[in-house]
Design a protein around this motif. Structure first.
Motif, mmCIF file in Angstrom:
data_model
loop_
_atom_site.group_PDB
_atom_site.id
_atom_site.type_symbol
_atom_site.label_atom_id
_atom_site.label_comp_id
_atom_site.label_asym_id
_atom_site.label_seq_id
_atom_site.Cartn_x
_atom_site.Cartn_y
_atom_site.Cartn_z
ATOM 1 N N SER A 15 0.885 -1.298 0.029
ATOM 2 C CA SER A 15 0.003 0.146 0.015
ATOM 3 C C SER A 15 0.916 1.168 0.124
ATOM 4 C CB SER A 15 -0.889 -0.071 1.205
ATOM 5 O OG SER A 15 -0.013 -0.083 2.572
ATOM 6 N N VAL A 16 2.204 1.182 0.225
ATOM 7 C CA VAL A 16 3.010 2.132 0.348
ATOM 8 C C VAL A 16 4.179 1.842 -0.663
ATOM 9 C CG1 VAL A 16 2.436 3.375 2.455
ATOM 10 C CG2 VAL A 16 4.043 1.509 2.536
ATOM 11 N N SER A 17 3.926 1.637 -2.035
ATOM 12 C CA SER A 17 5.092 1.194 -2.930
ATOM 13 C C SER A 17 5.920 2.369 -3.157
ATOM 14 C CB SER A 17 4.357 0.924 -4.222
ATOM 15 O OG SER A 17 3.367 1.877 -4.669
ATOM 16 N N LEU A 18 7.331 1.950 -3.363
ATOM 17 C CA LEU A 18 8.163 3.095 -3.502
ATOM 18 C C LEU A 18 8.265 3.159 -5.287
ATOM 19 C CD1 LEU A 18 11.104 1.040 -1.738
ATOM 20 C CD2 LEU A 18 9.690 2.996 -0.883
ATOM 21 N N GLY A 28 5.760 8.939 1.409
ATOM 22 C CA GLY A 28 6.766 9.445 2.304
ATOM 23 C C GLY A 28 6.393 10.545 2.873
ATOM 24 N N ARG A 29 5.846 11.566 2.207
ATOM 25 C CA ARG A 29 5.506 12.824 3.157
ATOM 26 C C ARG A 29 4.384 12.660 3.987
ATOM 27 N NH1 ARG A 29 4.310 15.129 -2.488
ATOM 28 N NH2 ARG A 29 6.140 16.203 -3.272
ATOM 29 N N ASP A 30 3.627 11.662 3.517
ATOM 30 C CA ASP A 30 2.514 11.353 4.517
ATOM 31 C C ASP A 30 2.940 10.711 5.634
ATOM 32 O OD1 ASP A 30 0.493 12.545 2.714
ATOM 33 O OD2 ASP A 30 -0.095 10.399 1.598
ATOM 34 N N TYR A 31 3.912 9.994 5.645
ATOM 35 C CA TYR A 31 4.564 9.362 6.783
ATOM 36 C C TYR A 31 4.774 10.070 7.811
ATOM 37 C CZ TYR A 31 7.718 7.221 10.194
ATOM 38 O OH TYR A 31 8.175 6.878 11.408
ATOM 39 N N TYR A 32 5.536 11.323 7.314
ATOM 40 C CA TYR A 32 6.097 12.441 8.702
ATOM 41 C C TYR A 32 4.808 13.388 8.701
ATOM 42 C CZ TYR A 32 10.963 11.244 8.559
ATOM 43 O OH TYR A 32 12.125 10.536 8.838
ATOM 44 N N LYS A 33 3.792 13.601 7.916
ATOM 45 C CA LYS A 33 2.757 14.223 8.100
ATOM 46 C C LYS A 33 2.049 13.501 9.268
ATOM 47 C CE LYS A 33 0.248 16.242 4.615
ATOM 48 N NZ LYS A 33 -0.434 16.183 3.244
ATOM 49 N N PHE A 34 1.750 12.173 9.138
ATOM 50 C CA PHE A 34 1.311 11.375 10.222
ATOM 51 C C PHE A 34 1.997 11.579 11.648
ATOM 52 C CE2 PHE A 34 0.735 7.336 12.418
ATOM 53 C CZ PHE A 34 -0.568 7.475 12.747
ATOM 54 N N LEU A 35 3.228 11.306 11.523
ATOM 55 C CA LEU A 35 4.086 11.446 12.697
ATOM 56 C C LEU A 35 3.964 12.879 13.459
ATOM 57 C CD1 LEU A 35 6.356 9.478 13.735
ATOM 58 C CD2 LEU A 35 7.832 10.869 12.966
ATOM 59 N N PHE A 36 4.060 13.775 12.476
ATOM 60 C CA PHE A 36 4.041 15.261 13.291
ATOM 61 C C PHE A 36 2.537 15.728 13.732
ATOM 62 C CE2 PHE A 36 7.985 17.666 12.245
ATOM 63 C CZ PHE A 36 8.951 16.762 12.267
ATOM 64 N N THR A 37 1.681 15.020 13.306
ATOM 65 C CA THR A 37 0.120 15.197 13.671
ATOM 66 C C THR A 37 -0.096 14.533 14.749
ATOM 67 O OG1 THR A 37 -0.300 15.755 11.312
ATOM 68 C CG2 THR A 37 -2.201 15.395 12.918
ATOM 69 N N ASN A 38 0.125 13.071 14.665
ATOM 70 C CA ASN A 38 -0.319 12.366 15.718
ATOM 71 C C ASN A 38 0.730 11.977 17.003
ATOM 72 O OD1 ASN A 38 -2.930 11.314 14.664
ATOM 73 N ND2 ASN A 38 -1.558 11.126 12.934
ATOM 74 N N GLN A 58 4.361 19.031 3.941
ATOM 75 C CA GLN A 58 4.056 18.635 2.915
ATOM 76 C C GLN A 58 4.743 19.525 1.723
ATOM 77 O OE1 GLN A 58 1.637 16.516 1.445
ATOM 78 N NE2 GLN A 58 2.028 17.413 -0.497
ATOM 79 N N THR A 59 5.340 20.675 2.192
ATOM 80 C CA THR A 59 6.026 21.585 1.185
ATOM 81 C C THR A 59 7.460 21.391 1.403
ATOM 82 O OG1 THR A 59 5.521 23.400 2.801
ATOM 83 C CG2 THR A 59 3.795 22.801 0.766
ATOM 84 N N SER A 60 7.885 20.593 2.329
ATOM 85 C CA SER A 60 9.203 20.626 2.781
ATOM 86 C C SER A 60 10.108 19.592 1.794
ATOM 87 C CB SER A 60 9.379 20.174 4.158
ATOM 88 O OG SER A 60 10.607 19.602 4.454
ATOM 89 N N GLY A 67 11.075 10.923 4.173
ATOM 90 C CA GLY A 67 9.983 10.418 3.816
ATOM 91 C C GLY A 67 10.201 9.494 2.974
ATOM 92 N N ALA A 68 11.182 9.479 1.852
ATOM 93 C CA ALA A 68 11.570 8.394 0.881
ATOM 94 C C ALA A 68 12.123 7.466 1.633
ATOM 95 C CB ALA A 68 11.800 8.974 -0.324
ATOM 96 N N ARG A 69 13.316 8.130 2.411
ATOM 97 C CA ARG A 69 14.344 7.086 2.938
ATOM 98 C C ARG A 69 13.601 6.345 4.133
ATOM 99 N NH1 ARG A 69 17.591 11.793 3.716
ATOM 100 N NH2 ARG A 69 18.790 12.223 2.078
ATOM 101 N N ALA A 70 12.676 7.029 4.670
ATOM 102 C CA ALA A 70 12.036 6.148 5.813
ATOM 103 C C ALA A 70 11.165 5.132 5.452
ATOM 104 C CB ALA A 70 11.075 7.185 6.788
ATOM 105 N N LEU A 71 10.491 5.137 4.358
ATOM 106 C CA LEU A 71 9.582 4.395 3.789
ATOM 107 C C LEU A 71 10.558 3.141 3.190
ATOM 108 C CD1 LEU A 71 6.459 5.479 1.977
ATOM 109 C CD2 LEU A 71 6.561 4.478 4.274
ATOM 110 N N LEU A 72 11.797 3.632 2.420
ATOM 111 C CA LEU A 72 12.590 2.453 2.103
ATOM 112 C C LEU A 72 13.346 1.609 3.170
ATOM 113 C CD1 LEU A 72 14.392 1.111 0.051
ATOM 114 C CD2 LEU A 72 16.112 3.047 0.187
#
Ligand code: HEM
Length: 156
Positions: A15-18, A28-38, A58-60, A67-72
């Motif tokens: 569900s989070v393909s590279l 990847g961005r969504d991972y950090y958005k999720f982290l920073f929000t929750n 989102q704009t960083s 995000g790409a590194r974390a997901l990898l």
């Protein structure tokens, strides 16, 4: 057991393909958005951007790459779990990379709960799959804490 844990974790990572497409980068961005929000209490480790909101993430460019590194990294955990020698070496490498961040050692286990909750924003995660990630977390954490101990660093 190990093979089944790997299979379930790998399946949920579909569900989070590279890739280089916008949708891949957004995961990847969504991972950090999720982290920073929750988990805003974890922002202290991200030096210089501790005050960032989800919109800032989102704009960083930093978080686009991060995000790409974390997901990898998460994919690599799932992909290597069947080869415990490689998996555990990768755990130690991850600990070495994070040394500079002086993280609370309890976070290594907690990460796996956080990550599954992020995955649940992308796909349905059944109980069996949650248990597979929890099991991977226990193996990761045991190796992480043993390695921290060997390095004479705080561990739990
Ligand atoms: C709650 C647990 C964790 C916290 C608080 C954390 C924190 C951090 C921080 C602060 C950075 C630097 C990013 C920046 O400042 O822009 C980072 C980078 C990174 N993290 Fe984590 N991390 C955690 C768990 C993990 C885990 C379990 C993995 C591996 C599966 C991982 C893989 C990475 C990678 C690949 C990078 C980028 C490159 C590097 O520094 O090695 N992180 N992390």
């Amino acid at each position: 057991m190990t093979a089944e844990v790997a299979r379930l974790c790998k399946k949920s990572m579909e569900s989070v393909s590279l890739g280089t497409k916008e949708e891949n980068i957004q995961h990847g961005r969504d991972y950090y958005k999720f982290l920073f929000t929750n988990y805003p209490e974890l922002r202290i480790y991200f030096k210089g951007v501790e005050h960032y909101t989800a919109e800032d993430v989102q704009t960083s460019e930093r978080f686009e790459k991060g995000g790409a590194r974390a997901l990898l990294a998460a994919h690599l955990l799932a992909e290597t779990f069947e080869n415990q020698q490689v998996f555990k070496a990768y755990v130690r490498e991850t600990i070495n990379h994070h040394r500079v961040h002086k993280m609370d050692p309890a976070l290594w286990l907690e990460f796996f709960t956080v990550f599954v909750k992020y995955l649940e924003t992308k796909t349905a995660v059944n109980e069996e799959t949650k248990e597979a990630w929890a099991e991977m977390g226990r193996v990761f954490n045991a190796e992480a804490q043993a390695h921290l101990k060997n390095l004479n660093l705080p561990h739990v």
